[in-house]
Design a protein around this motif. Structure first.
Motif, mmCIF file in Angstrom:
data_model
loop_
_atom_site.group_PDB
_atom_site.id
_atom_site.type_symbol
_atom_site.label_atom_id
_atom_site.label_comp_id
_atom_site.label_asym_id
_atom_site.label_seq_id
_atom_site.Cartn_x
_atom_site.Cartn_y
_atom_site.Cartn_z
ATOM 1 N N ALA A 66 -57.808 8.903 22.224
ATOM 2 C CA ALA A 66 -58.233 9.265 20.868
ATOM 3 C C ALA A 66 -57.312 10.366 20.367
ATOM 4 C CB ALA A 66 -59.684 9.745 20.877
ATOM 5 N N ASP A 67 -56.892 10.258 19.120
ATOM 6 C CA ASP A 67 -55.964 11.219 18.511
ATOM 7 C C ASP A 67 -56.673 11.802 17.295
ATOM 8 O OD1 ASP A 67 -53.968 12.506 17.057
ATOM 9 O OD2 ASP A 67 -52.517 10.885 17.259
ATOM 10 N N GLY A 68 -57.109 13.058 17.434
ATOM 11 C CA GLY A 68 -57.942 13.670 16.397
ATOM 12 C C GLY A 68 -57.160 14.135 15.189
ATOM 13 N N LEU A 69 -57.841 14.119 14.025
ATOM 14 C CA LEU A 69 -57.245 14.538 12.766
ATOM 15 C C LEU A 69 -58.185 15.548 12.120
ATOM 16 C CD1 LEU A 69 -57.488 10.904 11.595
ATOM 17 C CD2 LEU A 69 -55.313 11.815 12.412
ATOM 18 N N GLY A 70 -57.627 16.479 11.389
ATOM 19 C CA GLY A 70 -58.499 17.382 10.642
ATOM 20 C C GLY A 70 -58.070 18.836 10.701
ATOM 21 N N GLY A 71 -57.229 19.196 11.653
ATOM 22 C CA GLY A 71 -56.726 20.562 11.726
ATOM 23 C C GLY A 71 -57.798 21.568 12.103
ATOM 24 N N ALA A 90 -63.275 16.052 17.062
ATOM 25 C CA ALA A 90 -63.501 14.635 16.723
ATOM 26 C C ALA A 90 -63.092 13.718 17.878
ATOM 27 C CB ALA A 90 -62.734 14.269 15.455
ATOM 28 N N SER A 91 -61.913 13.972 18.467
ATOM 29 C CA SER A 91 -61.461 13.075 19.538
ATOM 30 C C SER A 91 -62.321 13.258 20.783
ATOM 31 C CB SER A 91 -59.972 13.296 19.841
ATOM 32 O OG SER A 91 -59.722 14.566 20.390
ATOM 33 N N THR A 92 -62.761 14.494 21.042
ATOM 34 C CA THR A 92 -63.632 14.751 22.198
ATOM 35 C C THR A 92 -64.980 14.049 22.031
ATOM 36 O OG1 THR A 92 -62.588 16.902 22.495
ATOM 37 C CG2 THR A 92 -64.692 16.564 23.605
ATOM 38 N N VAL A 93 -65.563 14.167 20.831
ATOM 39 C CA VAL A 93 -66.865 13.530 20.565
ATOM 40 C C VAL A 93 -66.755 12.013 20.753
ATOM 41 C CG1 VAL A 93 -68.507 12.977 18.714
ATOM 42 C CG2 VAL A 93 -67.743 15.346 19.049
ATOM 43 N N ALA A 94 -65.673 11.435 20.257
ATOM 44 C CA ALA A 94 -65.502 9.976 20.360
ATOM 45 C C ALA A 94 -65.406 9.542 21.825
ATOM 46 C CB ALA A 94 -64.251 9.544 19.592
ATOM 47 N N SER A 131 -49.488 23.985 18.646
ATOM 48 C CA SER A 131 -50.111 25.046 19.445
ATOM 49 C C SER A 131 -51.320 24.535 20.223
ATOM 50 C CB SER A 131 -50.526 26.211 18.545
ATOM 51 O OG SER A 131 -51.409 25.739 17.544
ATOM 52 N N HIS A 132 -52.013 23.533 19.698
ATOM 53 C CA HIS A 132 -53.103 22.985 20.503
ATOM 54 C C HIS A 132 -53.104 21.470 20.479
ATOM 55 C CE1 HIS A 132 -54.866 24.030 16.565
ATOM 56 N NE2 HIS A 132 -55.429 22.850 16.665
ATOM 57 N N ASN A 133 -53.898 20.933 21.375
ATOM 58 C CA ASN A 133 -53.864 19.495 21.606
ATOM 59 C C ASN A 133 -55.120 18.848 21.030
ATOM 60 O OD1 ASN A 133 -53.578 16.916 22.548
ATOM 61 N ND2 ASN A 133 -52.974 17.513 24.612
ATOM 62 N N GLU A 134 -54.945 17.971 20.054
ATOM 63 C CA GLU A 134 -56.089 17.301 19.427
ATOM 64 C C GLU A 134 -56.326 15.902 19.994
ATOM 65 O OE1 GLU A 134 -56.645 19.508 15.262
ATOM 66 O OE2 GLU A 134 -55.345 17.764 15.101
ATOM 67 N N ASP A 135 -55.513 15.510 20.983
ATOM 68 C CA ASP A 135 -55.726 14.209 21.647
ATOM 69 C C ASP A 135 -56.772 14.360 22.755
ATOM 70 O OD1 ASP A 135 -53.617 13.282 20.114
ATOM 71 O OD2 ASP A 135 -52.289 12.833 21.797
ATOM 72 N N SER A 136 -57.483 13.296 23.045
ATOM 73 C CA SER A 136 -58.386 13.257 24.206
ATOM 74 C C SER A 136 -58.234 11.887 24.851
ATOM 75 C CB SER A 136 -59.847 13.441 23.780
ATOM 76 O OG SER A 136 -60.040 14.677 23.146
ATOM 77 N N PHE A 137 -58.615 11.792 26.123
ATOM 78 C CA PHE A 137 -58.554 10.475 26.749
ATOM 79 C C PHE A 137 -59.628 10.322 27.815
ATOM 80 C CE2 PHE A 137 -56.968 11.279 31.019
ATOM 81 C CZ PHE A 137 -56.378 12.536 30.921
ATOM 82 N N ALA A 138 -59.849 9.082 28.224
ATOM 83 C CA ALA A 138 -60.729 8.788 29.353
ATOM 84 C C ALA A 138 -59.975 7.855 30.282
ATOM 85 C CB ALA A 138 -62.010 8.109 28.866
ATOM 86 N N GLY A 196 -54.204 9.282 33.752
ATOM 87 C CA GLY A 196 -54.101 9.683 32.352
ATOM 88 C C GLY A 196 -53.524 11.079 32.279
ATOM 89 N N LEU A 197 -52.775 11.339 31.206
ATOM 90 C CA LEU A 197 -52.168 12.663 31.059
ATOM 91 C C LEU A 197 -52.025 12.971 29.577
ATOM 92 C CD1 LEU A 197 -50.790 15.060 32.571
ATOM 93 C CD2 LEU A 197 -48.636 13.792 32.353
ATOM 94 N N THR A 198 -52.362 14.207 29.199
ATOM 95 C CA THR A 198 -52.146 14.610 27.810
ATOM 96 C C THR A 198 -51.423 15.939 27.785
ATOM 97 O OG1 THR A 198 -53.184 14.876 25.636
ATOM 98 C CG2 THR A 198 -54.409 15.753 27.523
ATOM 99 N N ASP A 199 -50.618 16.125 26.728
ATOM 100 C CA ASP A 199 -49.743 17.293 26.662
ATOM 101 C C ASP A 199 -49.606 17.669 25.180
ATOM 102 O OD1 ASP A 199 -47.319 18.672 28.400
ATOM 103 O OD2 ASP A 199 -46.757 18.374 26.304
ATOM 104 N N PRO A 200 -49.632 18.981 24.859
ATOM 105 C CA PRO A 200 -49.560 19.351 23.439
ATOM 106 C C PRO A 200 -48.223 19.019 22.787
ATOM 107 C CG PRO A 200 -49.560 21.312 24.841
ATOM 108 C CD PRO A 200 -49.864 20.137 25.725
ATOM 109 N N GLY A 201 -47.177 18.777 23.603
ATOM 110 C CA GLY A 201 -45.848 18.567 23.028
ATOM 111 C C GLY A 201 -45.169 19.912 22.851
ATOM 112 N N THR A 202 -44.004 19.907 22.219
ATOM 113 C CA THR A 202 -43.210 21.139 22.157
ATOM 114 C C THR A 202 -43.478 21.966 20.898
ATOM 115 O OG1 THR A 202 -41.427 20.016 21.001
ATOM 116 C CG2 THR A 202 -41.314 20.035 23.405
ATOM 117 N N SER A 203 -44.123 21.358 19.875
ATOM 118 C CA SER A 203 -44.209 22.113 18.625
ATOM 119 C C SER A 203 -45.627 22.310 18.081
ATOM 120 C CB SER A 203 -43.329 21.444 17.565
ATOM 121 O OG SER A 203 -43.552 20.069 17.545
#
Ligand code: MN
Length: 361
Positions: free
Chosen positions: A36-41, A48-52, A20-27, A11-18
């Motif tokens: 999980a792809d978190g929403l809410g800013g 949210a994605s970490t808790v899930a 500033s932080h990464n709201e995705d999480s994975f297992a 598994g790999l997650t990356d903030p992307g190019t634009s």
């Protein structure tokens, strides 16, 4: 590369190019895989994605039971709501969640939101999950194309997420994959940047799961990297082995037969699907000056007609208003026979109505 360093999952997650932080999480902890792809800013989405994911790691079943996995996803929903209420994160935060439990060749998936599961099987990529998003609904209704969905201004609007309400319905999928198939879970930062064809090529060509997630994330960044990018890949066991030449030969002959059978089965299923759809439909049409009721679809498809005469009525077409007559020449489709006969009843009343100005003395 030696066999011992071959990775069958990664598994790999990356903030992307634009961002500033990464709201995705994975297992990626067999048998559990999830994105999980978190929403809410303001970091709330990240929470949210970490808790899930944390909840899933505790609650997901060890065995491939779709219902148990669905309950774990629903539990993750409650965990996100609780976390918002407890001040960890913020009210209104939410997350998508696409979770898989893979044991041997058995795959079960529970899914909420617009992250996706794909299966690469026999070199072909299939989309397993259906997005819970506004644009996916529009595509299903035929209002926009897949291509239009990709650039639609509201493509990020999701219609189902964890954290928004106490009751959430997760969709579940279960199937047997083939050894060597690759299962991909990803956030929209990946599938929004890459066409399915590109995902297919990268997933098929990668040496192993670790190379696959690396290449997928790199390609999404190269394509713009406008959102956080997450990919989880697991290869379906048992481990690949080199078969003796003879058995390989017979296998390929067998697989050719299997392909033909599968193609025939698919064509048959499509035909019966269309046929059963057609049987449920009906239409009303002008024939020899009178209204007739047909079951099926008017017109023809690829040279085939799918209609069955139900009844010729006594209702005369030329006693009807001109505008109706024109429509009746082509046939008026209805949602089933009952609706067709209701329509005939209306036309009969119109045709016999002698209080219309035209019929008045
Ligand atoms: Mn996203």
């Amino acid at each position: 590369m030696s066999r011992s360093t071959y990775s069958s999952f990664a598994g790999l997650t990356d903030p992307g190019t634009s961002r500033s932080h990464n709201e995705d999480s994975f297992a990626a902890k067999p048998p559990l895989f999830a994105v999980a792809d978190g929403l809410g800013g303001h970091k709330a989405g990240e929470i949210a994605s970490t808790v899930a994911i944390e909840h899933l790691l505790e609650a997901a079943p060890e065995a491939p039971h779709a219902d148990a996995l669905r309950r774990a996803v629903e539990g993750a929903n409650a965990a996100v709501i609780d976390a918002a209420a407890d001040g960890r994160g913020r009210p209104g935060m939410g997350t998508t969640l696409t979770a898989a439990v893979v044991v041997g060749s058995r795959v079960v998936i529970a899914h909420v939101g617009d992250s996706r599961a794909y299966l690469l099987s026999g070199g072909e990529l299939e989309r397993v999950t259906r997005d819970h998003s506004l644009v996916a609904d529009l595509v299903r209704k035929g209002e926009i194309s897949e291509e239009e969905a990709r650039i639609h201004p509201q493509r990020a609007v999701i219609t189902r997420a964890l954290g928004s309400r106490a009751e959430v319905a997760a969709d579940t999928y279960e199937f047997d994959a083939m050894p060597g198939d690759r299962l991909l879970l990803c956030s929209d930062g990946l599938h929004g940047m890459l066409l399915d064809d590109e995902i297919e090529r990268i997933l098929a060509e990668a040496q192993d799961a670790a190379a696959a997630v690396r290449e997928l994330v790199r390609a999404a960044n190269d394509a713009g990297g406008l959102d956080n990018i997450t990919a989880v890949v697991t290869e379906i066991g048992p481990a690949r082995q080199v078969a003796p030449a003879v058995s390989r030969k017979s296998r390929s002959w067998l697989s050719a037969v299997a392909w033909v059978l599968a193609a025939v089965a698919l064509a048959t299923a499509a035909w019966f699907g269309l046929l059963s759809y057609a049987r449920a439909q009906a239409y009303v049409i002008a024939e020899d000056g009178r209204i007739a009721v047909y079951r099926g679809l008017s017109g023809s498809f690829a040279g085939l007609t799918m209609s069955w005469l139900e009844q010729r009525t006594e209702v005369e077409v030329d006693k009807l208003p001109v505008v109706l007559v024109e429509r009746l020449e082509d046939g008026v489709a209805t949602d089933g026979l009952d609706a067709a006969f209701e329509l005939v009843a209306e036309y009969r009343a119109l045709a016999s109505d002698d209080s219309t100005p035209a019929a008045a003395p």
